[in-house]
Design an enzyme around this catalytic site. Structure first.
Site, short mmCIF file in Angstrom:
data_model
loop_
_atom_site.label_atom_id
_atom_site.label_comp_id
_atom_site.label_asym_id
_atom_site.label_seq_id
_atom_site.Cartn_x
_atom_site.Cartn_y
_atom_site.Cartn_z
N GLY A 165 0.82 -1.21 0.00
CA GLY A 165 0.00 0.00 0.00
C GLY A 165 0.86 1.25 0.00
N CYS A 166 0.21 2.37 -0.28
CA CYS A 166 0.93 3.64 -0.39
C CYS A 166 1.44 4.12 0.97
CB CYS A 166 0.03 4.69 -1.03
SG CYS A 166 -1.60 4.84 -0.28
N PHE A 167 0.53 4.13 1.97
CA PHE A 167 0.96 4.53 3.31
C PHE A 167 2.03 3.58 3.85
CE2 PHE A 167 -3.36 6.59 3.82
CZ PHE A 167 -2.88 7.88 3.99
N THR A 168 1.84 2.30 3.54
CA THR A 168 2.73 1.30 4.13
C THR A 168 4.12 1.39 3.54
OG1 THR A 168 1.73 -0.26 2.60
CG2 THR A 168 0.95 -0.29 4.83
N CYS A 214 5.61 3.96 2.47
CA CYS A 214 6.24 5.14 3.06
C CYS A 214 6.61 4.90 4.52
CB CYS A 214 5.29 6.33 2.93
SG CYS A 214 6.05 7.93 3.23
#
Lengths: 361, 361, 361, 361
Positions: free
Chosen positions: C152-155, C157
C-alpha cells in the site's frame, strides 16, 4: 417588527440551501423553522453540515411544501429545475411568500424555458406574476410580489455588470461576449466523478459552450434594458432580441464568479462617460462597489459577502470596453440575494443581515 | 549522433529554467553542462530545486554567457526581458546556437518592443536573423537558424489555436477576442506578495487588461498569417494590422493555459469546413491533438506534456466560432517548445525527448 | 530482450490503473495490451482519461482475467479488495505473472486480513507463495515469484522510513507513532460526496483513526524486521508483535504521502549512528534519497516520480527521533513500485522506465 | 454601554491585523480608530485589503503606539516578536489596555523566551502582570488585566485539546506528541519564495521539527495544568517540566489548524471517563464544540469562526488516546480569541460579535 419571520428551506442540504441557513441564522429578524431535505430526513442538520453544529442541530424534515406553507411566512426553494413549477399552488401562495432559487420562474417565455431546460413547465399560470429578483434593477416590483424568481449566479454577475451600458445604449448589444469563471460550489453537491477533487483541482475548463442555460436569462434581461422595459419592442420589426456569447469555465476554487465582458463602444462613448453611467446607476447601491476605470475585480475580495464589484477598461485600439464583475456565487449569486429579496418583500431594511465585510484570506 | 549536445541554461533557477533542466535530463541526445544563476552561484542546483536531487547536484554557475559559449553547443536563456539583447554578440552566435525564452527577439519591429516592454532594445541588429520559434508554423526557418526567439506561453496557445482560421480567412480578424487563463507558474518565482499562496488561492482575477505584453506578439503573427506571410502587405493601404482584445487571468493552479477565443465567422463558413481546415494544418502534427467540433480542452489533460489540445464550437445563433486551446505553460508554452526547437535546429527527430503522456491527476 | 513484455491491466480506469498505463507507455520493454474496466467496456480508454489521447485510444475491455491470462506475460490488478482472491487460479499463475495492487495477498495471516478488511479470503492457498513487494527490503524473493503483493501507499512510506531503525533495534518499537498525510488521489475515483472538490479543498481531516487497514500491514512488516525475519519469534513468549498508532489524514492536493514517524531512541543511539544506519541500508538504493539529519522531505519534491525521500531529526530533549518520509502515492506508493517489481520479476534493470526527475511545480 | 470601545491596531496590514479589522467592524460595541502600518502609511486601508472596501477606506497610520494610546481604549499589537517588548511603557498601560498577538508576554520565564526566540527581552518588568489569554482556562485573570498575551494559533489548539486530560492526570505527560497541521495564512504576508503559491500548492511539509517556538508555550501551560497551577512545583524535585514533541506541517489551504495529539492513558482511564472529563471542563463553553468519542474534527467545519472542535479515539490495542482539535488559525487562533479577550477585559458578554456559524464551503 415584533416577531421574527418564519422561514422554511426546501432543499436545505444543497450548497445554496446551506448558505441560506447560515445567513438566516445571523439575520436579526428571521429564523429557520424547517430544514427540508429529500435525502437526509430525520438526520440532524448539523450532521450533514458540520459547520452548523450548535446552530442547527434539529432533524431535517421532508420536502412537503404544502405542510410547510402552514407554518412559514416565507419559503425558499433551493431545488432542481422543475420542482417548484411541479408543486406550486394558489393555496401555497395565498399563505406565504415564495422565493425560488431555481430557474422555474425566471424566463417569461415558457417556450424558451422548455427549449433550454428540456423540461415541460407545469405552472405557466404563475409566470406572469413572478418577479425577477435582481434587486438593484427591479427593486420596486420585488417589494410587492409573493412569488420571486431569484436570479442565477452567472446571470446576476453578467447582467448587473452590463445593464447600465446596455440601457444607455453605450455599447452595441450585438457584440457582447461574456466569458465567465465560476468556483466549484456552483456545480452543486451531487456525487459526480467530474466534480471530484482530483478532477477539478489543477485544471480549468470551459463547459456549456454556446448552450449554457443562463444564456437566455441574460439575453432576456439585457433585452428589457435595451428596449427600456418596452417588452413589446422586442417582437416588433427592428426590435430584435439581444443574442450574446456566454461561456462559463470551472475554476479550482470553492466560491466566486468572475465575468469578463466584451463589447464594442457606440460612437463617442469614452471612459469618463462610462464611469458616469455606472455612478448614476449604482453609486448609492449598498451591495455594488464600483472600482472605476482600470479597477480590476478579484473574487477573493468578495468571498463570503453580498457584494458585486465592477471595474472596466476602455481599449482605444479596438474600440471595445472590457467590463469585469465579481461576486460570491453562494451569496450575491444565490442565498444572499435571496435574503436581500426577502428583506424587500417584507418591508425590512434592504441590507438587514447582509452588511458585513468579505472574508479574506 | 555520437556525442550529446552540450546545453547551458542561463536563468536555470527560474521555473522555466528548471523545466528545461528536467526535460533535458531525460533527453537522449542532450545534457546540461551549465546551470546558470544570478542568485544561487556555488549552491548545489538540487538545493534550489529539491526534485532534482540525484539528477543535478552540481553547483550553480554564474550567468557568464561569453564563458558559456566556449563550452556549449546551445545556450538557453530563461531570463528577464532585456538580458539577452544586452549581452548578445556575433562572437557568441558564431560559437553556438542561442534559444531565447524571453521576448527580446520575438517582435520584428523594435519600436513595438520598446513601446510595450518599456525597454530600449540593445541589439536590434540581430532582429532580422532571429526566427520566431513556433514550431508548427515556422518549422523550416527554425531548422536553419542560430538565434531562436521562443514564443511566449499565452502566445503559443492563442496563435496556434487561431492560426489556420486566420490564414484561411475563415474568420473576421477584427472581431477576435482572446480570453486566456493561466496557472501561477507563469508569474515566475520572484518573491512578491501578490503571488503568495493565500493571495492566489481561492481567487481568480484578470490582469494586464488591454495592455498585456503578449498582445502585439499575437497580433504580429496573426497578421503574417492573414496576409499569407506578405509582411509588406501590413503597411499597405487596406493592409491594416490585426488588433485583438487579449485578457489573461490568473488561476489558482500551478500549470496550464487555456485560451478561449471568439471571432465572427466569414460568410459561408461552417463547422465541417473549420474541422477540415484544422485537419489540413494540424492533422499530422505530433504535438497538437485536435478534439474537433464540440471538443472541449481542459488543462488537466495536457499537464506535464508538450501537447496543445484544440477544440471548437460554432454558434449559429451569433455567427461566431469559439475556439479553445489548452497547453502546459511550462512545457509547450516554454521549455518543451524550446527543446522541440533545439531538436529542429540540430537536425534531430522533432519529438526526441518530448513524446510522453501528460500526468494526471 | 527481443520482445516487449505484454502487460494487461485489470482495473485500468481507476487512478492507479491509469498511472500504470502511463508509466508502461514510456517503459522501453513493456507494452499494455489490455485496458480492463468494469464500467467503460468498449469506450476508448482516452475518452476516460483525456491525457492518454494519442497514446491509448483503443477501447476498454472487460475484466476477464482468465482470457487476459492467455495473452499477457504479466497482469496488474488495480482492483478493490477481494477481487483477485475471488478469481485467482493455479491456471492463471501457470500462464503469467500477477502483480496485485490490492491488499489481498499482503497479509500472511488470513485471520488478520478478514478482521481488518471484513471480507472472507477466497484464496488463502496462494498466501504462502505470494511475495510482499517492498523492493528495497525483499528484492531477492521478488525476483523469483509469480504472485506479487504490491504494498500500500501509506505502508511503503511508513515501513521503509522506519525499517532500518527497527531492524537495528535503534528505537523502541512499542513507542512508534506514524502520523501520515495523503493527497486525495489515494481515495480513488469513486463518485462520493466526501471526495468532491468543495468538500476536500480548504480542509484537512484525520480518518480511519486507530482502525485504518494499512495498520496491520505496517505492523507485520516491522515485526519481521525487528525479529530479523524470524517469523516464529513473533508468536514466542517475549516475541510480542509490534503495535503502532497509525493516523492518516486527507490533504487538499492530488498526489503525495508524507509520514511523520515518532519513536523513543534506545539507549546510546545518536544522530550520527542513525545517519550511518540509513546509509548502510539505503545508500545505494536508486529510488531512496537520504536527506540526512535535519533533512525535511516535502511531497512537492517527489511528485510524479518513484522516489522515497527520507530525513530525520533527533530530539535530545525528549529522547525521540522524528523520521519523515515522502513519496508519490501514485508512483512509489502504487504503480511505480509495481513496475519496479515487474522489472525485478522479469530480470530487467530494476530502474528501467522509472529513473526520471520529479515534476515541479 | 453608551460608547463604543475605541480600538487601535498596530500591524493592521498583516493577516491577523486584517482579521481583527474585519471582526471588529461587525462587533456591536467596538470600532477601529487606527489602522497602523509600517509599510502602507497614508494609503487607504481598503487598497491593501480589497475586501474592506466600503468598510475601511481611511488611510493607514503609522505604528506610533504612544500617540495611539492617547486616543484608544484598547490597542491590539499584531506585530513581529520583540516589537511590543521594545516599546511598551507604564504610561501606555496607564492609559489603555493592550492585547498583544505576538509572543512577547506569553512565556513567564524570560530565559526561555530568549532561548527560543533568540531575542533579548526589552520589558521583562511587565511579564509578571501579563495574563496568558486562553479564555477557557484563564477567564478570571483575564477580566482584570491591562496587559494580555494572546496565545499562538498552534498553542491554543494544542493546549485546549489536551488541557483537561493533563489536568486530571488521565494521560502520562511524558508521552505527549502533538502532530499539527496549519493553513498557509499562519505563515504571514511577507514576500518569501517559500510561501509562493507554486511552492505551497500540491505539497505538504513539516517545519520547525523539534524546535518550533510554540513548543515551550505548550509545555509551560500544560505544566501548570498538570501541577494544578502550583507553579513552584515545576522547579521542585519530582516536579519536572513537561516536555513534548511538537511538529507543525504546512498544508495547501488558506486557513485552519488541526492538532493530532497522542498520549498514553494512565491506568484505568477509559473512553467514557475521558468523555466525562471533557464534558465537565468544556460542556458549557460557547466556543468549544465537543464531538465525543469517535468524533473527527475537520478544519472545514470551523473555517471563519471562533470555534474549537475536539474529538478523540481511545486505542485499546496500544493504550493510547488520540485527541484531535481543529480551529481557524485566524479567528480562535488569533483575532477571534483576541476579541474574546477584549470582551472579557471590558466586562462585555464574552460571545459579543463572535457567535456566528463557520463558512462552508
Amino acid at each position: 417588527m415584533d416577531q421574527k419571520i418564519k422561514a422554511g428551506i426546501i432543499g436545505a442540504t444543497g450548497y445554496a440551501g446551506q448558505e441560506l441557513a447560515r445567513l438566516l441564522y445571523t439575520h436579526p429578524q428571521a429564523e429557520v423553522i424547517w430544514y427540508g431535505s429529500r435525502s437526509y430526513v430525520d438526520q440532524p442538520y448539523s450532521k450533514v453540515y458540520g459547520n452548523m453544529k450548535a446552530f442547527a442541530d434539529q432533524p431535517c424534515r421532508d420536502d412537503d411544501i404544502a405542510a410547510l406553507a402552514e407554518e412559514a411566512d416565507v419559503i425558499f426553494t433551493a431545488t432542481p429545475q422543475g420542482y417548484l413549477a411541479g408543486v406550486l399552488t394558489e393555496d401555497i401562495l395565498s399563505k406565504c411568500k415564495v422565493i425560488d432559487l431555481s430557474a422555474d420562474f425566471r424566463l417569461k417565455d415558457v417556450s424558451v424555458y422548455e427549449k433550454w431546460y428540456k423540461l415541460e413547465h407545469k405552472s405557466p399560470q404563475f409566470l406572469e406574476e413572478a418577479v425577477y429578483g435582481l434587486c438593484e434593477v427591479n427593486r420596486e416590483q420585488i417589494r410587492g410580489t409573493r412569488l420571486l424568481a431569484n436570479p442565477g449566479c452567472f446571470t446576476t454577475c453578467s447582467i448587473e455588470s452590463l445593464y447600465p451600458l446596455v440601457k444607455e445604449h453605450a455599447i452595441d448589444p450585438d457584440t457582447i461576449i461574456v466569458d465567465a469563471k465560476s468556483g466549484t460550489s456552483g456545480a452543486g453537491r451531487g456525487a459526480k466523478v467530474q466534480n471530484l477533487f482530483c478532477e477539478v483541482n489543477e485544471s480549468i475548463k470551459p463547459y456549456g459552450v454556446t448552450n449554457h442555460r443562463h444564456t437566455p436569462e441574460i439575453e432576456e434581461q439585457l433585452g428589457y434594458a435595451y428596449h427600456a422595459g418596452d417588452k413589446e419592442a422586442l417582437s416588433k420589426p427592428g426590435g430584435s432580441p439581444i443574442l450574446i456569447n456566454f461561456t462559463p469555465h470551472l475554476v479550482p476554487m470553492n466560491r466566486g464568479i468572475l465575468a469578463t465582458c466584451y463589447a464594442k463602444l457606440e460612437q463617442g462613448v469614452d471612459a469618463s462617460w462610462i464611469a458616469e453611467i455606472y455612478q448614476n446607476y449604482y453609486g448609492n447601491e449598498p451591495f455594488i462597489r464600483l472600482l472605476g476605470e482600470g479597477g480590476i475585480p478579484e473574487t477573493r475580495w468578495v468571498e463570503g459577502s453580498n457584494f458585486l464589484d465592477i471595474g472596466f477598461v476602455v481599449d482605444e485600439r479596438t474600440g471595445r470596453v472590457v467590463v469585469m464583475g465579481a461576486l460570491d456565487n453562494m451569496v450575491k449569486g444565490a442565498a444572499g440575494q435571496a435574503v436581500q429579496n426577502m428583506n424587500l418583500m417584507f418591508g425590512l431594511e434592504e441590507t438587514e443581515g447582509l452588511l458585513f465585510p468579505p472574508v479574506f484570506p
